[in-house]
Design a protein around this motif. Sequence first.
Motif, PDB file in Angstrom:
ATOM      1  N   ASP A 135       0.895  -1.156   0.082  1.00 40.69           N
ATOM      2  CA  ASP A 135      -0.018  -0.011   0.004  1.00 40.69           C
ATOM      3  C   ASP A 135       0.779   1.204   0.131  1.00 40.69           C
ATOM      4  OD1 ASP A 135      -1.962   1.889   0.613  1.00 40.69           O
ATOM      5  OD2 ASP A 135      -2.487   1.478   2.367  1.00 40.69           O
ATOM      6  N   PHE A 136       0.662   2.076  -1.043  1.00 36.01           N
ATOM      7  CA  PHE A 136       1.444   3.142  -1.019  1.00 36.01           C
ATOM      8  C   PHE A 136       1.478   4.290   0.186  1.00 36.01           C
ATOM      9  CE2 PHE A 136       1.872   7.982  -1.833  1.00 36.01           C
ATOM     10  CZ  PHE A 136       3.330   7.851  -2.480  1.00 36.01           C
ATOM     11  N   GLU A 137       0.205   4.181   0.869  1.00 33.05           N
ATOM     12  CA  GLU A 137       0.200   4.983   2.166  1.00 33.05           C
ATOM     13  C   GLU A 137       0.880   4.361   3.245  1.00 33.05           C
ATOM     14  OE1 GLU A 137      -3.817   6.802   3.108  1.00 33.05           O
ATOM     15  OE2 GLU A 137      -4.427   6.897   0.877  1.00 33.05           O
ATOM     16  N   ALA A 138       1.207   3.366   3.228  1.00 30.19           N
ATOM     17  CA  ALA A 138       2.081   2.405   4.343  1.00 30.19           C
ATOM     18  C   ALA A 138       3.606   2.993   4.002  1.00 30.19           C
ATOM     19  CB  ALA A 138       1.729   1.171   4.183  1.00 30.19           C
ATOM     20  N   GLY A 139       3.655   3.538   2.962  1.00 35.21           N
ATOM     21  CA  GLY A 139       5.386   3.735   2.565  1.00 35.21           C
ATOM     22  C   GLY A 139       5.959   5.003   3.471  1.00 35.21           C
ATOM     23  N   THR A 140       7.111   4.757   3.639  1.00 39.18           N
ATOM     24  CA  THR A 140       7.968   5.295   4.574  1.00 39.18           C
ATOM     25  C   THR A 140       9.367   5.428   3.997  1.00 39.18           C
ATOM     26  OG1 THR A 140       8.667   3.807   6.072  1.00 39.18           O
ATOM     27  CG2 THR A 140       6.742   5.140   6.542  1.00 39.18           C
ATOM     28  N   ILE A 141      10.355   6.253   4.423  1.00 40.03           N
ATOM     29  CA  ILE A 141      11.530   6.261   3.870  1.00 40.03           C
ATOM     30  C   ILE A 141      12.256   5.167   4.349  1.00 40.03           C
ATOM     31  CG2 ILE A 141      13.724   7.726   3.844  1.00 40.03           C
ATOM     32  CD1 ILE A 141      11.690   8.992   2.104  1.00 40.03           C
ATOM     33  N   SER A 142      11.893   4.644   5.715  1.00 39.76           N
ATOM     34  CA  SER A 142      12.788   3.668   6.221  1.00 39.76           C
ATOM     35  C   SER A 142      12.279   2.449   5.407  1.00 39.76           C
ATOM     36  CB  SER A 142      12.384   3.133   7.672  1.00 39.76           C
ATOM     37  OG  SER A 142      12.422   4.187   8.401  1.00 39.76           O
ATOM     38  N   ARG A 143      11.211   2.280   5.014  1.00 39.79           N
ATOM     39  CA  ARG A 143      10.598   0.977   4.127  1.00 39.79           C
ATOM     40  C   ARG A 143      11.123   0.924   2.857  1.00 39.79           C
ATOM     41  NH1 ARG A 143       5.480  -1.725   5.379  1.00 39.79           N
ATOM     42  NH2 ARG A 143       4.120  -2.497   3.437  1.00 39.79           N
ATOM     43  N   TRP A 144      11.252   2.216   2.170  1.00 38.32           N
ATOM     44  CA  TRP A 144      11.540   2.101   0.753  1.00 38.32           C
ATOM     45  C   TRP A 144      13.187   1.965   0.680  1.00 38.32           C
ATOM     46  CZ3 TRP A 144       8.316   6.905  -0.141  1.00 38.32           C
ATOM     47  CH2 TRP A 144       6.706   6.415  -0.217  1.00 38.32           C
ATOM     48  N   LEU A 145      13.745   2.382   1.727  1.00 39.22           N
ATOM     49  CA  LEU A 145      15.148   2.117   1.983  1.00 39.22           C
ATOM     50  C   LEU A 145      15.644   0.624   2.052  1.00 39.22           C
ATOM     51  CD1 LEU A 145      18.152   3.169   2.256  1.00 39.22           C
ATOM     52  CD2 LEU A 145      17.737   3.788   4.475  1.00 39.22           C
ATOM     53  N   GLU A 146      14.900   0.221   3.028  1.00 41.33           N
ATOM     54  CA  GLU A 146      14.897  -1.474   3.266  1.00 41.33           C
ATOM     55  C   GLU A 146      14.890  -2.019   2.056  1.00 41.33           C
ATOM     56  OE1 GLU A 146      12.968  -4.986   5.931  1.00 41.33           O
ATOM     57  OE2 GLU A 146      11.826  -3.084   5.574  1.00 41.33           O
ATOM     58  N   GLU A 147      13.892  -1.655   1.194  1.00 40.26           N
ATOM     59  CA  GLU A 147      13.620  -2.241  -0.105  1.00 40.26           C
ATOM     60  C   GLU A 147      14.817  -2.270  -1.133  1.00 40.26           C
ATOM     61  OE1 GLU A 147       8.735  -1.733   0.582  1.00 40.26           O
ATOM     62  OE2 GLU A 147       9.736  -0.373  -1.001  1.00 40.26           O
ATOM     63  N   THR A 148      15.241  -0.960  -1.182  1.00 45.11           N
ATOM     64  CA  THR A 148      16.461  -0.595  -2.097  1.00 45.11           C
ATOM     65  C   THR A 148      17.466  -1.543  -1.759  1.00 45.11           C
ATOM     66  OG1 THR A 148      15.631   1.624  -2.042  1.00 45.11           O
ATOM     67  CG2 THR A 148      17.804   1.070  -2.743  1.00 45.11           C
ATOM     68  N   LEU A 149      17.689  -1.848  -0.490  1.00 41.42           N
ATOM     69  CA  LEU A 149      18.885  -2.355  -0.076  1.00 41.42           C
ATOM     70  C   LEU A 149      18.723  -3.968  -0.267  1.00 41.42           C
ATOM     71  CD1 LEU A 149      19.960  -0.376   3.227  1.00 41.42           C
ATOM     72  CD2 LEU A 149      21.079  -0.668   1.218  1.00 41.42           C
ATOM     73  N   ALA A 150      17.610  -4.394  -0.063  1.00 39.55           N
ATOM     74  CA  ALA A 150      17.291  -5.841  -0.173  1.00 39.55           C
ATOM     75  C   ALA A 150      17.249  -6.027  -1.729  1.00 39.55           C
ATOM     76  CB  ALA A 150      15.778  -6.096   0.146  1.00 39.55           C
ATOM     77  N   VAL A 151      16.988  -5.424  -2.708  1.00 43.72           N
ATOM     78  CA  VAL A 151      17.137  -5.503  -3.957  1.00 43.72           C
ATOM     79  C   VAL A 151      18.491  -5.794  -4.519  1.00 43.72           C
ATOM     80  CG1 VAL A 151      16.648  -4.556  -6.464  1.00 43.72           C
ATOM     81  CG2 VAL A 151      14.761  -4.567  -4.679  1.00 43.72           C
ATOM     82  N   MET A 152      19.368  -4.737  -3.996  1.00 39.15           N
ATOM     83  CA  MET A 152      20.891  -4.439  -4.227  1.00 39.15           C
ATOM     84  C   MET A 152      21.533  -5.659  -3.805  1.00 39.15           C
ATOM     85  SD  MET A 152      21.339  -0.365  -3.830  1.00 39.15           S
ATOM     86  CE  MET A 152      23.155  -0.547  -3.977  1.00 39.15           C
ATOM     87  N   LYS A 153      21.248  -6.221  -2.616  1.00 41.84           N
ATOM     88  CA  LYS A 153      22.036  -7.330  -1.917  1.00 41.84           C
ATOM     89  C   LYS A 153      21.648  -8.500  -2.683  1.00 41.84           C
ATOM     90  CE  LYS A 153      22.468  -5.061   2.459  1.00 41.84           C
ATOM     91  NZ  LYS A 153      21.906  -4.996   3.681  1.00 41.84           N
ATOM     92  N   GLU A 154      20.479  -8.486  -3.244  1.00 41.76           N
ATOM     93  CA  GLU A 154      20.238  -9.904  -3.959  1.00 41.76           C
ATOM     94  C   GLU A 154      20.818  -9.992  -5.297  1.00 41.76           C
ATOM     95  OE1 GLU A 154      17.792 -13.442  -4.659  1.00 41.76           O
ATOM     96  OE2 GLU A 154      18.042 -12.397  -2.850  1.00 41.76           O
ATOM     97  N   PHE A 155      20.839  -8.852  -5.992  1.00 41.11           N
ATOM     98  CA  PHE A 155      21.132  -9.141  -7.624  1.00 41.11           C
ATOM     99  C   PHE A 155      22.210  -8.456  -7.984  1.00 41.11           C
ATOM    100  CE2 PHE A 155      16.428  -9.220  -7.625  1.00 41.11           C
ATOM    101  CZ  PHE A 155      16.273 -10.095  -8.330  1.00 41.11           C
ATOM    102  N   LEU A 156      23.098  -7.616  -6.877  1.00 41.40           N
ATOM    103  CA  LEU A 156      24.447  -7.392  -7.139  1.00 41.40           C
ATOM    104  C   LEU A 156      25.475  -8.075  -6.533  1.00 41.40           C
ATOM    105  CD1 LEU A 156      24.194  -3.365  -6.332  1.00 41.40           C
ATOM    106  CD2 LEU A 156      23.740  -4.720  -8.687  1.00 41.40           C
ATOM    107  N   LYS A 157      26.528  -8.212  -7.569  1.00 40.59           N
ATOM    108  CA  LYS A 157      27.773  -8.893  -7.105  1.00 40.59           C
ATOM    109  C   LYS A 157      29.143  -7.943  -7.105  1.00 40.59           C
ATOM    110  CE  LYS A 157      26.097 -13.625  -8.450  1.00 40.59           C
ATOM    111  NZ  LYS A 157      24.771 -12.916  -8.703  1.00 40.59           N
ATOM    112  N   GLU A 158      28.951  -6.865  -7.857  1.00 40.81           N
ATOM    113  CA  GLU A 158      29.896  -5.895  -7.740  1.00 40.81           C
ATOM    114  C   GLU A 158      29.327  -4.606  -7.526  1.00 40.81           C
ATOM    115  OE1 GLU A 158      32.536  -6.673 -11.509  1.00 40.81           O
ATOM    116  OE2 GLU A 158      30.939  -7.870 -12.088  1.00 40.81           O
ATOM    117  N   ARG A 159      30.296  -3.574  -7.247  1.00 41.45           N
ATOM    118  CA  ARG A 159      30.123  -2.202  -6.751  1.00 41.45           C
ATOM    119  C   ARG A 159      29.184  -1.454  -8.139  1.00 41.45           C
ATOM    120  NH1 ARG A 159      35.294   0.736  -4.851  1.00 41.45           N
ATOM    121  NH2 ARG A 159      33.509   2.418  -4.237  1.00 41.45           N
TER     122      ARG A 159
END
Length: 253
Positions: free
Chosen positions: A71-95
């Motif tokens: 839900d968009f209205e449940a969104g916060t900077i903490s929540r969206w930052l957590e998602e950003t980091l999770a995606v990066m850690k899942e798919f990135l192997k290099e800087r």
Amino acid sequence: MQQSVTVGSGANERRIAVLHREGKAPPVVWIGGFKSDMRATKASLVDSWAERKGRACLRFDYSGHGESGGDFEAGTISRWLEETLAVMKEFLKERPVLVGSSMGGWIALLATRHLLEKHPALAPVGIVLIAPATDMTERLMWNRFPEDLRRTLEETGVYYRPSAYSDDPYPITKTLIEDGRRHLLLGQPIQAGCPVHILQGMEDPDVPWEHALELVEHLPGDSVSLTLIKDGDHRLSRDEDLERLIAAVEAIA
């Protein structure tokens, strides 16, 4: 190819939609703006450039955005930052090279701080910021709101803000504002640990160009370039703006 990452658990679980293009390093990561999505003009342009160059590219939608769940209205900077980091850690192997647009510029800087401290092997080699809305919940929202609007937000928990970019208003929640205060960056040095290039329109009604100058002043230890576009707006989506974006990404990558 579209994939997904599950972030959180229980009532906080959400499925984050991801577009991941394999290719050579450094991978380019698109970090989108408030109410934007990974198939928008600039994000798609960066991916097209990556395809032409054989470069790896990673795009995703925050929860409540685009093709992701939540839900968009449940969104916060903490929540969206957590998602950003999770995606990066899942798919990135290099800087990577991070490309952050508007609110995504703030989240890119927050993600960089986390990665430098916790996962330096994934800390960016370069950052491109487009009209970076650093500390936007406080500087560009709360501080600009008149007293009656602040009172409405305090009493009802949400303000439906008219948008120049959509027929539907943007819900600004009290939770979003309060959570944003946990992530404020301005007022202290910001360490990026890599070159940073900022693109900023001087006719931007949402992120004033002076805001970009203040950000530059807070990046004392890094190589920082600022391109001010005199007649540029917030979107920076004209042909000439898009050419500047690709030139900046190519140069820093």
